[in-house]
Design a protein around this motif. Structure first.
Motif, mmCIF file in Angstrom:
data_model
loop_
_atom_site.group_PDB
_atom_site.id
_atom_site.type_symbol
_atom_site.label_atom_id
_atom_site.label_comp_id
_atom_site.label_asym_id
_atom_site.label_seq_id
_atom_site.Cartn_x
_atom_site.Cartn_y
_atom_site.Cartn_z
ATOM 1 N N LEU A 67 0.832 -1.202 0.000
ATOM 2 C CA LEU A 67 0.000 0.000 0.000
ATOM 3 C C LEU A 67 0.870 1.257 0.000
ATOM 4 O O LEU A 67 0.573 2.235 -0.695
ATOM 5 C CB LEU A 67 -0.932 0.001 1.214
ATOM 6 N N VAL A 69 -5.990 3.678 -5.587
ATOM 7 C CA VAL A 69 -6.242 2.519 -4.732
ATOM 8 C C VAL A 69 -7.642 2.584 -4.133
ATOM 9 O O VAL A 69 -8.064 3.621 -3.613
ATOM 10 C CB VAL A 69 -5.204 2.432 -3.590
ATOM 11 N N LEU A 93 2.395 1.684 -3.500
ATOM 12 C CA LEU A 93 1.401 2.163 -4.453
ATOM 13 C C LEU A 93 1.149 3.662 -4.289
ATOM 14 O O LEU A 93 0.993 4.386 -5.278
ATOM 15 C CB LEU A 93 0.094 1.390 -4.283
#
Length: 219
Positions: A99, A109, A102
């Protein structure tokens, strides 16, 4: 080109399976129903009401809709209380790392969970900042394997399904991703998520580097 990622919550970002099991077990014991971990495994990735219906079918019991709602609400009260024990230490190994990567690389997301408690779980994890969109059990009415929750996430991100990769740990979740035209990454054993485009045993193995290497033509 891949521009977005959509993550299931339970079994991908964190594992609240034990809290679900304990809450369903408490309700089942109070009602005199048969319920064990084998039955609980069949509830992975499906909504609260569908979970309750599965337990009732397993016990060959039929109840009216009003009673179903009352019992599902009762289970959820127990479950929500158990959620208070979740902390930022309860990310599954590897989940926070991907996460973070990203976010750093500028990907969109979304969360795509059937749970109506997803927002609460994200808050307990201090994870809300990783997601541009939160799709949960309040966002759509149709459960996986219907792709509605992932289509919701993609639409809110402003992306097409083929521009997104879905992370799922449930068979029905992978079915939903494929039914919606998404690329899929399965987390878990082959017999459960082996039909995903790409599979890892754990989130710790599902690094952004590995994802990009496999889907290299899409980045």
């Amino acid at each position: 080109m891949i521009k977005g990622f959509i993550f299931d919550l339970d079994g991908v970002i964190t594992d609240t399976a034990e809290q679900h099991f304990l809450a369903w077990k408490k309700l089942s014991d109070e009602m005199g129903w048969e319920f064990d971990r084998e039955v609980n495994e069949n509830l992975r990735g499906i909504s609260r009401m569908d979970s309750l219906r599965f337990i009732l079918d397993h016990n060959e019991i039929s109840l009216d809709d009003e009673t179903l709602v009352e019992l599902a609400t009762k289970k959820n009260v127990v479950y929500q209380d158990l959620l208070n024990d979740i902390t930022p230490e309860d990310f599954l190994p590897g989940a926070k790392e991907i996460l973070t990567h990203l976010r750093t690389e500028g990907f969109h997301v979304a969360l795509g969970s059937s749970s109506k408690n997803a927002q609460k779980v994200l808050e307990q994890l201090s994870a809300t900042g990783y997601f541009d969109v939160v799709g949960d059990g309040h966002s759509v009415t149709k459960s996986k394997p219907n792709p509605a929750i992932f289509l919701f996430g993609a639409e809110k991100l402003g992306l097409q399904p083929e521009e997104c990769i879905v992370f799922e740990d449930a068979e029905k979740g992978i079915d939903a991703a494929k039914n919606g035209g998404f690329y899929s990454v399965g987390i878990g054993p082959y017999e459960r998520v082996g039909h995903a485009h790409l599979r890892f045993d754990t989130m710790a193995e599902a690094t952004l580097f590995e994802i990009k290497s496999y889907f290299k033509d899409l980045f």
